[in-house]
Structures are given as structure tokens and as C-alpha cells.
Design a protein around this motif. Structure first.
Motif, PDB file in Angstrom:
ATOM      1  N   ALA A  95       0.826  -1.201   0.000  1.00 53.03           N
ATOM      2  CA  ALA A  95       0.000   0.000   0.000  1.00 53.03           C
ATOM      3  C   ALA A  95       0.863   1.253   0.000  1.00 53.03           C
ATOM      4  O   ALA A  95       0.526   2.256  -0.646  1.00 53.03           O
ATOM      5  N   ALA A  96       1.991   1.227   0.701  1.00 53.26           N
ATOM      6  CA  ALA A  96       2.902   2.375   0.705  1.00 53.26           C
ATOM      7  C   ALA A  96       3.631   2.499  -0.630  1.00 53.26           C
ATOM      8  O   ALA A  96       3.878   3.616  -1.107  1.00 53.26           O
ATOM      9  N   ARG A  97       3.962   1.388  -1.252  1.00 55.33           N
ATOM     10  CA  ARG A  97       4.666   1.445  -2.543  1.00 55.33           C
ATOM     11  C   ARG A  97       3.746   1.992  -3.629  1.00 55.33           C
ATOM     12  O   ARG A  97       4.196   2.745  -4.505  1.00 55.33           O
ATOM     13  N   TYR A  98       2.498   1.609  -3.625  1.00 56.81           N
ATOM     14  CA  TYR A  98       1.572   2.140  -4.617  1.00 56.81           C
ATOM     15  C   TYR A  98       1.416   3.653  -4.494  1.00 56.81           C
ATOM     16  O   TYR A  98       1.214   4.346  -5.493  1.00 56.81           O
ATOM     17  N   ILE A 153       9.620   3.631   2.391  1.00 56.78           N
ATOM     18  CA  ILE A 153       9.399   2.511   3.303  1.00 56.78           C
ATOM     19  C   ILE A 153      10.201   2.773   4.576  1.00 56.78           C
ATOM     20  O   ILE A 153      11.293   2.245   4.789  1.00 56.78           O
ATOM     21  N   ASN A 154       9.630   3.630   5.410  1.00 57.56           N
ATOM     22  CA  ASN A 154      10.248   3.982   6.681  1.00 57.56           C
ATOM     23  C   ASN A 154       9.342   3.480   7.802  1.00 57.56           C
ATOM     24  O   ASN A 154       8.241   3.995   7.993  1.00 57.56           O
ATOM     25  N   PRO A 155       9.760   2.471   8.558  1.00 54.91           N
ATOM     26  CA  PRO A 155       8.868   1.919   9.597  1.00 54.91           C
ATOM     27  C   PRO A 155       8.456   2.937  10.648  1.00 54.91           C
ATOM     28  O   PRO A 155       7.366   2.841  11.207  1.00 54.91           O
ATOM     29  N   LEU A 156       9.316   3.915  10.939  1.00 51.57           N
ATOM     30  CA  LEU A 156       8.981   4.898  11.965  1.00 51.57           C
ATOM     31  C   LEU A 156       7.832   5.801  11.532  1.00 51.57           C
ATOM     32  O   LEU A 156       7.029   6.248  12.366  1.00 51.57           O
ATOM     33  N   LYS A 157       7.741   6.080  10.233  1.00 51.86           N
ATOM     34  CA  LYS A 157       6.683   6.956   9.735  1.00 51.86           C
ATOM     35  C   LYS A 157       5.429   6.192   9.349  1.00 51.86           C
ATOM     36  O   LYS A 157       4.332   6.740   9.404  1.00 51.86           O
ATOM     37  N   LEU A 158       5.583   4.950   8.940  1.00 44.56           N
ATOM     38  CA  LEU A 158       4.429   4.176   8.483  1.00 44.56           C
ATOM     39  C   LEU A 158       3.719   3.453   9.613  1.00 44.56           C
ATOM     40  O   LEU A 158       2.572   3.042   9.444  1.00 44.56           O
ATOM     41  N   ALA A 159       4.356   3.296  10.751  1.00 47.26           N
ATOM     42  CA  ALA A 159       3.751   2.561  11.869  1.00 47.26           C
ATOM     43  C   ALA A 159       2.934   3.507  12.731  1.00 47.26           C
ATOM     44  O   ALA A 159       3.289   4.671  12.928  1.00 47.26           O
ATOM     45  N   GLY A 160       1.826   2.976  13.242  1.00 52.04           N
ATOM     46  CA  GLY A 160       0.970   3.743  14.132  1.00 52.04           C
ATOM     47  C   GLY A 160       1.335   3.493  15.584  1.00 52.04           C
ATOM     48  O   GLY A 160       2.393   2.929  15.903  1.00 52.04           O
ATOM     49  N   GLN A 161       0.452   3.919  16.487  1.00 51.61           N
ATOM     50  CA  GLN A 161       0.728   3.749  17.912  1.00 51.61           C
ATOM     51  C   GLN A 161       0.628   2.298  18.352  1.00 51.61           C
ATOM     52  O   GLN A 161       1.133   1.938  19.412  1.00 51.61           O
ATOM     53  N   LYS A 193      -0.091   1.783   9.628  1.00 47.73           N
ATOM     54  CA  LYS A 193      -1.263   2.636   9.841  1.00 47.73           C
ATOM     55  C   LYS A 193      -2.435   2.173   8.981  1.00 47.73           C
ATOM     56  O   LYS A 193      -2.273   1.818   7.807  1.00 47.73           O
ATOM     57  N   CYS A 194      -3.617   2.192   9.576  1.00 47.13           N
ATOM     58  CA  CYS A 194      -4.822   1.807   8.841  1.00 47.13           C
ATOM     59  C   CYS A 194      -5.152   2.795   7.725  1.00 47.13           C
ATOM     60  O   CYS A 194      -5.798   2.434   6.740  1.00 47.13           O
ATOM     61  N   CYS A 195      -4.722   4.047   7.869  1.00 44.94           N
ATOM     62  CA  CYS A 195      -5.055   5.058   6.869  1.00 44.94           C
ATOM     63  C   CYS A 195      -4.322   4.833   5.550  1.00 44.94           C
ATOM     64  O   CYS A 195      -4.624   5.506   4.558  1.00 44.94           O
ATOM     65  N   LEU A 196      -3.364   3.902   5.515  1.00 42.16           N
ATOM     66  CA  LEU A 196      -2.720   3.592   4.243  1.00 42.16           C
ATOM     67  C   LEU A 196      -3.695   2.942   3.271  1.00 42.16           C
ATOM     68  O   LEU A 196      -3.473   2.991   2.045  1.00 42.16           O
ATOM     69  N   ASN A 197      -4.754   2.341   3.785  1.00 47.46           N
ATOM     70  CA  ASN A 197      -5.744   1.705   2.911  1.00 47.46           C
ATOM     71  C   ASN A 197      -6.837   2.656   2.457  1.00 47.46           C
ATOM     72  O   ASN A 197      -7.630   2.295   1.589  1.00 47.46           O
ATOM     73  N   PHE A 198      -6.918   3.867   3.037  1.00 47.49           N
ATOM     74  CA  PHE A 198      -8.029   4.745   2.732  1.00 47.49           C
ATOM     75  C   PHE A 198      -8.020   5.202   1.279  1.00 47.49           C
ATOM     76  O   PHE A 198      -9.051   5.213   0.604  1.00 47.49           O
ATOM     77  N   GLU A 199      -6.850   5.598   0.764  1.00 45.84           N
ATOM     78  CA  GLU A 199      -6.746   6.122  -0.602  1.00 45.84           C
ATOM     79  C   GLU A 199      -6.084   5.130  -1.546  1.00 45.84           C
ATOM     80  O   GLU A 199      -5.713   5.496  -2.657  1.00 45.84           O
ATOM     81  N   LEU A 200      -5.924   3.897  -1.098  1.00 46.75           N
ATOM     82  CA  LEU A 200      -5.222   2.916  -1.920  1.00 46.75           C
ATOM     83  C   LEU A 200      -5.977   2.621  -3.206  1.00 46.75           C
ATOM     84  O   LEU A 200      -5.372   2.522  -4.284  1.00 46.75           O
ATOM     85  N   ASP A 201      -7.295   2.496  -3.142  1.00 40.49           N
ATOM     86  CA  ASP A 201      -8.077   2.189  -4.346  1.00 40.49           C
ATOM     87  C   ASP A 201      -7.963   3.295  -5.386  1.00 40.49           C
ATOM     88  O   ASP A 201      -7.893   3.021  -6.597  1.00 40.49           O
ATOM     89  N   SER A 202      -7.932   4.545  -4.934  1.00 40.36           N
ATOM     90  CA  SER A 202      -7.796   5.662  -5.884  1.00 40.36           C
ATOM     91  C   SER A 202      -6.442   5.636  -6.567  1.00 40.36           C
ATOM     92  O   SER A 202      -6.329   5.899  -7.775  1.00 40.36           O
ATOM     93  N   TYR A 203      -5.393   5.317  -5.813  1.00 42.61           N
ATOM     94  CA  TYR A 203      -4.062   5.238  -6.410  1.00 42.61           C
ATOM     95  C   TYR A 203      -3.969   4.074  -7.391  1.00 42.61           C
ATOM     96  O   TYR A 203      -3.352   4.190  -8.451  1.00 42.61           O
ATOM     97  N   VAL A 204      -4.567   2.952  -7.042  1.00 45.45           N
ATOM     98  CA  VAL A 204      -4.512   1.784  -7.939  1.00 45.45           C
ATOM     99  C   VAL A 204      -5.243   2.083  -9.239  1.00 45.45           C
ATOM    100  O   VAL A 204      -4.765   1.738 -10.337  1.00 45.45           O
ATOM    101  N   LYS A 251      10.861   7.786 -10.727  1.00 43.23           N
ATOM    102  CA  LYS A 251       9.684   7.845  -9.868  1.00 43.23           C
ATOM    103  C   LYS A 251       8.481   8.255 -10.701  1.00 43.23           C
ATOM    104  O   LYS A 251       8.600   8.624 -11.870  1.00 43.23           O
ATOM    105  N   ILE A 252       7.313   8.197 -10.069  1.00 43.80           N
ATOM    106  CA  ILE A 252       6.042   8.503 -10.726  1.00 43.80           C
ATOM    107  C   ILE A 252       5.299   9.532  -9.894  1.00 43.80           C
ATOM    108  O   ILE A 252       5.236   9.407  -8.664  1.00 43.80           O
ATOM    109  N   ASP A 253       4.763  10.548 -10.552  1.00 42.17           N
ATOM    110  CA  ASP A 253       3.936  11.562  -9.894  1.00 42.17           C
ATOM    111  C   ASP A 253       2.493  11.328 -10.333  1.00 42.17           C
ATOM    112  O   ASP A 253       2.120  11.652 -11.467  1.00 42.17           O
ATOM    113  N   VAL A 254       1.694  10.775  -9.442  1.00 40.26           N
ATOM    114  CA  VAL A 254       0.331  10.401  -9.798  1.00 40.26           C
ATOM    115  C   VAL A 254      -0.530  11.630 -10.021  1.00 40.26           C
ATOM    116  O   VAL A 254      -1.366  11.665 -10.934  1.00 40.26           O
TER     117      VAL A 254
END
Length: 421
Positions: A236-239, A244-252, A257-268, A292-295
Motif C-alpha cells: 500500500a505504501a509502494r503504490y 518505506i520507513n517503519p517509523l513513519k508508516l507505523a501507528g501507535q 497505519k490503517c489510513c494507508l488503505n483509505f486512498e489505496l483504491d484511488s491510487y490503484v 519515480k512517478i507523480d500520480v
């Protein structure tokens, strides 16, 4: 829309609040709990059909269930009710009524025939017992952790929830593996004098129960509105072109983080129109690979194999044309002819709010110079130094210019050495 709170006896009153924040009565008002529900069908007239007899009741934290209003009690949002439980009875707050309950039950595949009953609207005695057992939960949780630690069990007691009548206590815990509860339950039963129920939860459910503030500055989604916890992986982060930084991608909770899935469908959906990121272009000046790619801007950044420091942004339509030319055996136009953007030519950005400055909240203090330091005044004569002190004193207090100044002891500087010495 008012929320009713049972404060004295069996009577109910209206808080007269028409906002979504609810009233100030934290103990009984339904809006003071997590996972609030907005009844968007409250102003819509239902068709001519039987009224929904089911009611959604909310308990501590994120626990909800549906109950059958067999006695046709006049319930509304915020009503404190006594419901059927095993054993005894439990006390909860009505969080939803009407046709929207039927829709929620259908969404969650809840069987209406298996729904327990609502006994009555809670009396003052029921509420007092409920509040007394709720006050004991924090101290019981600390004591339960000490008992589990003394037994050397690899587990963590996250939360304790007492039933409304105090006949049962549910202990929520997290553990990596299987835990032997035989001795633990005996210790809990003798210490707390009630029926013990152990329930294992995941780390995401633990964050939902504890709550907190996320990196976005808002309350955690799992503790406010999110009820289903879907699996999140690094794809989900790669899309979304995130590092890929665990400190920034991990939640409490320590997970992604669950919010990585919120906009995943739009990016796909947007990336379906892009060529592959492994695309290699054969141009007249050499081979170029994708960086790199700028969506959002619908551009792809390419660089030559021989000179990877210079990047060129190209529209997706132009990239597709170049790929079609390569398939025909022709070399594509050089990247410079389309549009170039070197790394050295990036526009200069000005940080107006100094969000990247770590010292932005600290006051900048001018360090006072030590006038008695011999090294700083080595090139100054005694007469000049005394004149400078007099001039600065006159500038500070011009009214005291003509007044007699008190005698002050002057520091004696060593005499200036001659060149011959």
C-alpha cells in the motif's frame, strides 16, 4: 436532535443540545463514548411498515450489540437501559434507533432471532451500582497486572470491563502466544470476588480501547469510527510512492497505519493508466530508466543510464508514444527535447513558518560581551574605552546627562607595550 440522560430515578430529561458534541454529562450521555453514530435517517419519513423493534446499545469503549425492545419502551439516543446478560444483567447506552438499526444489522449479518432483550430503562439504583463498579476498573487493572507479573506470564492486561451489576469482569489482554490461565483465574477470582472472563485482543484493538492522538493531529481512527481492521502491508505504501520507513508508516499500535488503505483504491485506479515503473526507454542519446512517478501531475521522471543525476519529467502520453516507437524498432526523441528538469534547477522554496527549524520556539538572546576581557580590548586604549562607556550611558538615559555621576572604580588595563619591547 436532543440526547436524553437518565439522571434521577426513572425520569429522563432532554439536554437541549442540537450539536454532535452532545451534553456535558460524561457518565450517561451517549455522545461521550467512542464510535458515535449519526442517524442520517432521523429526518426521513419511513414508509408505511412496522416499526423496527431492534435497538443498538453501546457499552464501554467500542463494544456494541443489538437488543430487542420487547416492551416497546420509548427509547431514544442517550437512554440508559438495563439489558439481558449472562449471568445477571448489564447496563448500556442507546446509540441508535429506528430503521438505520435494521440496515446496520443487515450489513453485519446479525441474526434478529438471537438478539437478547431489553428489560427496562435503568433506575437510579442500577446507575449507582454501575458507576461504582466502573470506578474500580482502573485499580483492578493495576492489581491484575501485578498478579500476572508474579506468575511470570508473558501477557499484558490492556483493559478491564465490569458488567453493569458487577457479577462479571472481563479482562482484555494481548499476548504473542498461548497463555496458561489455570492459576491466573484462581488468583483473580479470590482477589476480586467475581466471575472472571479472559478475552484476547490484537494490538490494533488495544489502541482502539486505549485511544490517543495520531501523527495527523486527530484522534485515532480505530477509537472513533473504524470498526473493521483490514490487513495492511507495505505494498500500500509502494503504490502511493511513500518511502518505506517503519517509523513513519507505523501507528501507535506498532503496526502499519490503517489510513494507508483509505486512498489505496484511488491510487490503484490512477496507476492503471501509467506504464510500468520498470519501463526502459531507448532514445537517441542512450537508454533511460524510470526514477519515480507523480500520480497527481500524471508525469514520470526518467534519467539516462550514463548520467543518473539529471532527471527529466515527461507526461504519461509522451511516454506511451516513446514506448510505441521502441516497439516498432525506432529510437525515441531525446528527453531534453520534451521537457527537462534538472536537480540543480529546482525552484528555491522559502520556509515562512519555519516548520523545519528546530529552534523556532526559542528566543534568540544576544550574548553580552565581556568588557573586562583583555583579549577583546587589547587594541583599545583606556581613554577610548571610558569615552565609549560614557556615550552609551548618555544614550540610555539622556535626562541624566547633566547630572553628576557617582564615582565608579575603573578597571586598570595593562600599559600598551612598545614595539622595541
Amino acid at each position: 436532535m436532543s440526547c436524553g440522560c437518565n439522571t434521577s430515578g426513572d425520569s429522563t430529561h432532554s439536554c437541549a443540545t442540537k450539536s454532535t458534541t452532545g451534553c456535558s454529562n460524561v457518565d450517561t450521555c451517549g455522545n461521550s463514548y467512542k464510535l458515535n453514530v449519526f442517524d442520517w435517517l432521523s429526518t426521513v419519513k419511513a414508509p408505511q411498515q412496522s416499526k423496527c423493534p431492534m435497538v443498538e446499545v453501546r457499552f464501554k469503549n467500542d463494544r456494541k450489540s443489538y437488543y430487542h425492545n420487547v416492551n416497546q419502551l420509548p427509547l431514544h439516543l442517550g437512554s440508559v437501559v438495563t439489558v439481558e446478560s449472562n449471568p445477571g444483567h448489564d447496563i448500556g447506552v442507546v446509540s441508535l434507533t429506528g430503521e438505520l438499526v435494521r440496515i446496520q444489522m443487515k450489513k453485519k449479518n446479525f441474526n434478529e432471532e438471537l438478539a437478547p432483550k431489553i428489560y427496562r430503562i435503568s433506575s437510579q439504583k442500577d446507575i449507582e451500582i454501575w458507576q461504582e463498579v466502573r470506578k474500580k476498573e482502573e485499580s483492578v487493572k493495576i492489581q491484575a497486572r501485578k498478579i500476572a507479573k508474579n506468575l511470570h506470564l508473558e501477557m499484558k492486561i490492556t483493559d478491564v470491563e465490569y458488567q453493569g451489576d458487577g457479577a462479571k469482569a472481563t479482562f482484555y489482554y494481548t499476548a504473542e502466544g498461548r497463555v496458561d490461565f489455570r492459576q491466573l483465574i484462581k488468583e483473580y477470582a479470590s482477589a476480586f470476588k467475581t466471575k472472571i472472563d479472559m478475552k484476547q485482543i490484537g494490538y490494533r484493538q488495544e489502541s482502539a480501547k486505549v485511544g490517543g492522538i495520531g501523527s495527523c493531529g486527530r484522534e485515532l481512527c480505530c477509537s472513533t469510527w473504524l470498526t473493521d481492521f483490514r490487513s495492511v502491508n507495505t505494498n500500500a505504501a509502494r503504490y502511493q510512492q511513500l518511502s518505506i520507513n517503519p517509523l513513519k508508516l507505523a501507528g501507535q499500535c506498532g503496526k502499519l497505519k490503517c489510513c494507508l488503505n483509505f486512498e489505496l483504491d484511488s491510487y490503484v485506479d490512477a496507476l492503471n493508466d501509467f506504464p510500468s515503473s520498470n519501463t526502459v526507454l531507448d532514445t537517441e542519446k542512450g537508454r533511460a530508466f524510470c526514477i519515480k512517478i507523480d500520480v497527481f501531475k500524471r508525469k514520470m521522471w526518467f534519467a539516462y543510464v550514463e548520467n543518473s543525476m539529471a532527471w527529466y519529467d515527461i507526461d504519461v502520453a509522451d511516454v506511451k508514444k516513446m514506448i510505441s516507437m521502441n516497439k516498432k524498432g525506432k529510437k525515441a526523441t531525446p528527453l531534453e527535447d520534451l521537457k527537462s528538469f534538472a536537480l540543480d534547477d529546482k525552484p528555491v522554496t522559502v520556509d515562512l513558518i519555519q516548520e523545519n527549524n528546530l529552534d523556532r520556539f526559542e528566543k534568540k538572546r544576544n550574548k553580552q560581551r565581556n568588557k573586562g576581557n583583555f583579549q577583546q580590548n587589547n587594541n583599545k586604549t583606556p581613554n577610548n574605552s571610558s569615552e565609549n562607556q560614557q556615550n552609551t550611558a548618555e544614550k540610555r538615559n539622556p535626562e541624566q546627562k547633566d547630572q553628576k555621576k557617582p564615582f565608579k572604580h575603573k578597571k586598570k588595563f595593562p600599559p600598551k607595550r612598545k614595539n622595541n619591547e
